[in-house]
Design a protein around this motif. Structure first.
Motif, mmCIF file in Angstrom:
data_model
loop_
_atom_site.group_PDB
_atom_site.id
_atom_site.type_symbol
_atom_site.label_atom_id
_atom_site.label_comp_id
_atom_site.label_asym_id
_atom_site.label_seq_id
_atom_site.Cartn_x
_atom_site.Cartn_y
_atom_site.Cartn_z
ATOM 1 N N LYS A 23 26.763 12.381 25.000
ATOM 2 C CA LYS A 23 25.492 12.361 25.735
ATOM 3 C C LYS A 23 25.588 11.523 26.994
ATOM 4 N N VAL A 24 26.372 10.456 26.952
ATOM 5 C CA VAL A 24 26.558 9.624 28.134
ATOM 6 C C VAL A 24 27.238 10.425 29.226
ATOM 7 N N PHE A 25 28.214 11.231 28.855
ATOM 8 C CA PHE A 25 28.928 12.042 29.842
ATOM 9 C C PHE A 25 27.994 13.024 30.542
ATOM 10 N N THR A 26 27.076 13.605 29.787
ATOM 11 C CA THR A 26 26.135 14.561 30.367
ATOM 12 C C THR A 26 25.324 13.912 31.476
ATOM 13 N N LYS A 27 24.834 12.696 31.228
ATOM 14 C CA LYS A 27 24.037 11.990 32.225
ATOM 15 C C LYS A 27 24.900 11.544 33.404
ATOM 16 N N LEU A 28 26.126 11.118 33.125
ATOM 17 C CA LEU A 28 27.011 10.694 34.192
ATOM 18 C C LEU A 28 27.390 11.867 35.098
ATOM 19 N N ILE A 29 27.633 13.014 34.505
ATOM 20 C CA ILE A 29 27.980 14.202 35.287
ATOM 21 C C ILE A 29 26.840 14.555 36.243
ATOM 22 N N ARG A 30 25.612 14.469 35.755
ATOM 23 C CA ARG A 30 24.457 14.737 36.619
ATOM 24 C C ARG A 30 24.401 13.753 37.790
ATOM 25 N N GLU A 31 24.626 12.477 37.474
ATOM 26 C CA GLU A 31 24.558 11.448 38.515
ATOM 27 C C GLU A 31 25.667 11.630 39.554
ATOM 28 N N ILE A 32 26.871 11.939 39.097
ATOM 29 C CA ILE A 32 27.985 12.161 40.024
ATOM 30 C C ILE A 32 27.714 13.378 40.898
ATOM 31 N N THR A 33 27.223 14.450 40.286
ATOM 32 C CA THR A 33 26.915 15.677 41.031
ATOM 33 C C THR A 33 25.838 15.422 42.081
ATOM 34 N N ALA A 34 24.771 14.731 41.687
ATOM 35 C CA ALA A 34 23.679 14.439 42.623
ATOM 36 C C ALA A 34 24.138 13.517 43.743
ATOM 37 N N ALA A 35 24.967 12.532 43.410
ATOM 38 C CA ALA A 35 25.463 11.593 44.417
ATOM 39 C C ALA A 35 26.359 12.295 45.428
ATOM 40 N N ALA A 36 27.221 13.198 44.933
ATOM 41 C CA ALA A 36 28.114 13.928 45.823
ATOM 42 C C ALA A 36 27.337 14.899 46.711
ATOM 43 N N ARG A 37 26.296 15.520 46.164
ATOM 44 C CA ARG A 37 25.455 16.420 46.948
ATOM 45 C C ARG A 37 24.731 15.652 48.050
ATOM 46 N N GLU A 38 24.289 14.428 47.719
ATOM 47 C CA GLU A 38 23.510 13.625 48.658
ATOM 48 C C GLU A 38 24.362 13.009 49.757
ATOM 49 N N GLY A 39 25.531 12.474 49.384
ATOM 50 C CA GLY A 39 26.311 11.711 50.362
ATOM 51 C C GLY A 39 27.755 12.130 50.541
ATOM 52 N N GLY A 40 28.142 13.286 49.960
ATOM 53 C CA GLY A 40 29.514 13.745 50.108
ATOM 54 C C GLY A 40 30.411 13.277 48.985
ATOM 55 N N GLY A 41 31.602 13.863 48.911
ATOM 56 C CA GLY A 41 32.502 13.618 47.792
ATOM 57 C C GLY A 41 33.469 12.465 47.949
ATOM 58 N N ARG A 68 35.305 17.871 38.597
ATOM 59 C CA ARG A 68 34.437 19.042 38.558
ATOM 60 C C ARG A 68 33.011 18.687 38.978
ATOM 61 N N ALA A 69 32.522 17.531 38.528
ATOM 62 C CA ALA A 69 31.163 17.099 38.883
ATOM 63 C C ALA A 69 31.042 16.867 40.386
ATOM 64 N N ILE A 70 32.064 16.256 40.983
ATOM 65 C CA ILE A 70 32.048 16.024 42.431
ATOM 66 C C ILE A 70 32.052 17.353 43.179
ATOM 67 N N LYS A 71 32.895 18.274 42.746
ATOM 68 C CA LYS A 71 32.987 19.573 43.418
ATOM 69 C C LYS A 71 31.708 20.387 43.266
ATOM 70 N N LYS A 72 31.033 20.228 42.146
ATOM 71 C CA LYS A 72 29.728 20.876 41.983
ATOM 72 C C LYS A 72 28.752 20.336 43.012
#
Length: 240
Positions: A23-41, A68-72
């Motif tokens: 469950k921790v990974f699920t939340k972390l993946i969301r945060e990494i994806t959102a952060a990369a979308r907002e400010g780049g990879g 994968r989360a960053i690339k998303k």
């Protein structure tokens, strides 16, 4: 200096159990994806992503999931959900003030799930601004290791530190948001193992909970924390 409040200790133990369930990974993946979308990879130029990657590392997330989360987030995979960050305010049972940070690709679902928990378990969902004034944004570093509060304070004299606590081989340092990265590095240099370093909602003042009321409060907070769209739950519960 303050000690860890009971909700903080519960979350600490719960995070370890959630990690076993993924469950921790699920939340972390969301945060990494959102952060990369907002400010780049590139974490070098993206502080939010850098913090998320440090948390992923401390949680032993595999590099394949991180990449994968960053690339998303950057759109390289073409299937990245548009997660939007929101903060909701309210009260747990017995008047405990609560701040709930969410990250969701469906705001209607998030609000519906939150309303269900608040209604079912005796809380009250409040309007924006009703509770936020009781909290302030601070950098918080949590680490494993044995070090007294006096030792921590002496070692971190050169930093803008608001509070330190030490309990059961877990230390916590609260600092100015701008100092978070530096304080994290300083704590790590002390030989402590970083468990988390994040910008959190820290209560300006806390409220006591009678022992006979604790179960309903923690059941409520736990239920909120278990929602998929919820990233973090903060409460103004007094220290033990």
């Amino acid at each position: 200096m303050a000690g860890h409040n009971k909700w903080s200790k519960i979350k600490h133990k719960k995070a370890k159990e959630d990690a076993k369930k993924g469950k921790v990974f699920t939340k972390l993946i969301r945060e990494i994806t959102a952060a990369a979308r907002e400010g780049g990879g590139d974490p070098a130029g993206n502080a939010r992503l850098r913090l998320a990657l440090e948390k992923a590392k401390s949680s032993n997330m595999g590099q394949e999931n991180v990449t994968r989360a960053i690339k998303k987030g950057t759109g390289e995979l073409g299937d990245g959900a548009a997660y939007v960050a929101s903060t909701y305010e309210g009260y747990a049972p017995h008047g405990v003030a609560v701040m709930v940070d969410t990250l969701s690709d469906n705001k209607n679902r998030t609000i519906s799930d939150l309303r269900h928990i608040f209604s079912k378990l005796g809380g009250t969902l409040a309007e924006s601004g009703a509770v936020a004034w009781m909290f302030e944004r601070k950098g918080v570093v949590k680490a494993q290791g044995s070090m007294s509060e006096d030792e921590l304070l002496e070692a971190l004299l050169d930093y803008d530190i608001d509070d330190v606590s030490s309990s059961e081989d877990l230390v916590s340092v609260t600092c100015a948001v701008a100092e978070l990265a530096k304080v994290r590095k300083a704590v790590e240099d002390l030989g402590l193992t970083i468990e988390d370093a994040a910008i959190e909602w820290v209560a300006k003042n806390t409220t006591e909970i009678d022992s006979d009321k604790e179960d309903s409060v923690y059941k409520f907070l736990d239920a909120l924390d278990d929602l998929d769209d919820v990233q973090n739950v903060y409460a103004n519960i007094a220290e033990d």
